[in-house]
Write a protein that holds these residues in place. Structure first.
Motif, PDB file in Angstrom:
ATOM      1  N   VAL A  24       0.847  -1.190   0.000  1.00  0.00           N
ATOM      2  CA  VAL A  24       0.000   0.000   0.000  1.00  0.00           C
ATOM      3  C   VAL A  24       0.884   1.242   0.000  1.00  0.00           C
ATOM      4  O   VAL A  24       1.789   1.369   0.819  1.00  0.00           O
ATOM      5  CB  VAL A  24      -0.922   0.033   1.238  1.00  0.00           C
ATOM      6  CG1 VAL A  24      -1.872   1.235   1.161  1.00  0.00           C
ATOM      7  CG2 VAL A  24      -1.702  -1.257   1.371  1.00  0.00           C
ATOM      8  N   ASP A  25       0.593   2.146  -0.920  1.00  0.00           N
ATOM      9  CA  ASP A  25       1.287   3.431  -1.009  1.00  0.00           C
ATOM     10  C   ASP A  25       0.326   4.514  -0.531  1.00  0.00           C
ATOM     11  O   ASP A  25      -0.660   4.814  -1.199  1.00  0.00           O
ATOM     12  CB  ASP A  25       1.715   3.680  -2.460  1.00  0.00           C
ATOM     13  CG  ASP A  25       2.288   5.075  -2.687  1.00  0.00           C
ATOM     14  OD1 ASP A  25       2.752   5.701  -1.715  1.00  0.00           O
ATOM     15  OD2 ASP A  25       2.272   5.533  -3.846  1.00  0.00           O
ATOM     16  N   PHE A  26       0.606   5.075   0.650  1.00  0.00           N
ATOM     17  CA  PHE A  26      -0.151   6.230   1.132  1.00  0.00           C
ATOM     18  C   PHE A  26       0.521   7.450   0.520  1.00  0.00           C
ATOM     19  O   PHE A  26       1.689   7.712   0.788  1.00  0.00           O
ATOM     20  CB  PHE A  26      -0.096   6.305   2.660  1.00  0.00           C
ATOM     21  CG  PHE A  26      -0.932   5.260   3.346  1.00  0.00           C
ATOM     22  CD1 PHE A  26      -2.216   5.559   3.778  1.00  0.00           C
ATOM     23  CD2 PHE A  26      -0.438   3.986   3.560  1.00  0.00           C
ATOM     24  CE1 PHE A  26      -2.990   4.604   4.425  1.00  0.00           C
ATOM     25  CE2 PHE A  26      -1.205   3.028   4.205  1.00  0.00           C
ATOM     26  CZ  PHE A  26      -2.481   3.334   4.633  1.00  0.00           C
ATOM     27  N   SER A  71       1.972   8.652   9.384  1.00  0.00           N
ATOM     28  CA  SER A  71       2.230  10.005   9.866  1.00  0.00           C
ATOM     29  C   SER A  71       2.760  10.949   8.794  1.00  0.00           C
ATOM     30  O   SER A  71       3.019  12.113   9.073  1.00  0.00           O
ATOM     31  CB  SER A  71       3.222   9.953  11.031  1.00  0.00           C
ATOM     32  OG  SER A  71       4.432   9.368  10.612  1.00  0.00           O
ATOM     33  N   GLY A  72       2.911  10.477   7.582  1.00  0.00           N
ATOM     34  CA  GLY A  72       3.395  11.330   6.508  1.00  0.00           C
ATOM     35  C   GLY A  72       3.345  10.579   5.188  1.00  0.00           C
ATOM     36  O   GLY A  72       3.010   9.396   5.148  1.00  0.00           O
ATOM     37  N   TYR A  73       3.693  11.268   4.139  1.00  0.00           N
ATOM     38  CA  TYR A  73       3.664  10.624   2.829  1.00  0.00           C
ATOM     39  C   TYR A  73       4.905  10.989   2.037  1.00  0.00           C
ATOM     40  O   TYR A  73       5.512  12.020   2.306  1.00  0.00           O
ATOM     41  CB  TYR A  73       2.390  10.998   2.065  1.00  0.00           C
ATOM     42  CG  TYR A  73       2.061  12.472   2.063  1.00  0.00           C
ATOM     43  CD1 TYR A  73       2.719  13.359   1.219  1.00  0.00           C
ATOM     44  CD2 TYR A  73       1.088  12.982   2.911  1.00  0.00           C
ATOM     45  CE1 TYR A  73       2.419  14.715   1.217  1.00  0.00           C
ATOM     46  CE2 TYR A  73       0.782  14.338   2.917  1.00  0.00           C
ATOM     47  CZ  TYR A  73       1.457  15.185   2.067  1.00  0.00           C
ATOM     48  OH  TYR A  73       1.155  16.526   2.064  1.00  0.00           O
ATOM     49  N   PRO A  74       5.322  10.117   1.127  1.00  0.00           N
ATOM     50  CA  PRO A  74       4.765   8.783   0.890  1.00  0.00           C
ATOM     51  C   PRO A  74       5.170   7.797   1.989  1.00  0.00           C
ATOM     52  O   PRO A  74       6.261   7.881   2.539  1.00  0.00           O
ATOM     53  CB  PRO A  74       5.380   8.371  -0.445  1.00  0.00           C
ATOM     54  CG  PRO A  74       6.670   9.115  -0.526  1.00  0.00           C
ATOM     55  CD  PRO A  74       6.439  10.412   0.209  1.00  0.00           C
ATOM     56  N   THR A  75       4.267   6.895   2.289  1.00  0.00           N
ATOM     57  CA  THR A  75       4.536   5.787   3.197  1.00  0.00           C
ATOM     58  C   THR A  75       4.102   4.506   2.507  1.00  0.00           C
ATOM     59  O   THR A  75       2.982   4.422   2.011  1.00  0.00           O
ATOM     60  CB  THR A  75       3.763   5.944   4.532  1.00  0.00           C
ATOM     61  OG1 THR A  75       4.236   7.111   5.205  1.00  0.00           O
ATOM     62  CG2 THR A  75       3.960   4.730   5.429  1.00  0.00           C
ATOM     63  N   LEU A  76       4.994   3.527   2.471  1.00  0.00           N
ATOM     64  CA  LEU A  76       4.678   2.205   1.929  1.00  0.00           C
ATOM     65  C   LEU A  76       4.502   1.237   3.089  1.00  0.00           C
ATOM     66  O   LEU A  76       5.337   1.202   4.002  1.00  0.00           O
ATOM     67  CB  LEU A  76       5.812   1.691   1.037  1.00  0.00           C
ATOM     68  CG  LEU A  76       6.059   2.426  -0.266  1.00  0.00           C
ATOM     69  CD1 LEU A  76       7.325   1.897  -0.924  1.00  0.00           C
ATOM     70  CD2 LEU A  76       4.871   2.260  -1.200  1.00  0.00           C
TER      71      LEU A  76
END
Length: 104
Positions: A24-26, A71-76
């Motif tokens: 998942v990529d946020f 808590s931030g992006y990008p997050t995988l």
């Protein structure tokens, strides 16, 4: 058979992570590193067939962001059979992401 990178909602994510392997990529649409990461993920998707790759808009899916502690992006976040296996923040290179998927 290659997989397709697709955008999902927080509700879809809850259903998707309970089975199989899911990366998942946020991300945020206004984030430069997020845009670069999307190209990396699409390239990775061409060579794998056992892992679902999905994108979740950080700004639109606040409940999912809170639920998964992003808590931030990008997050995988890599999930396998409902369990979080690994998490990475920031722009990542293809070999690092592939290692995360293969280790799972």
């Amino acid at each position: 058979m290659a997989v397709t990178v697709r955008e999902i909602t927080g509700e879809e994510l809850d259903q998707l992570v309970i089975q199989g392997k899911v990366l998942v990529d946020f991300y945020s649409k206004t984030c430069g590193p997020c845009k670069m990461l999307s190209f990396v993920l699409k390239d990775i998707a061409k060579g794998i067939d056992d892992t679902e790759i999905v994108m979740l808009d950080y700004d639109v899916n606040k409940e999912a962001v809170e639920k998964y502690g992003v808590s931030g992006y990008p997050t995988l976040i890599f999930f396998e059979n409902g369990q979080e296996v690994e998490r990475m923040k920031g722009l990542q290179q293809k070999p690092v992401i592939l290692q995360m998927i293969k280790a799972g």
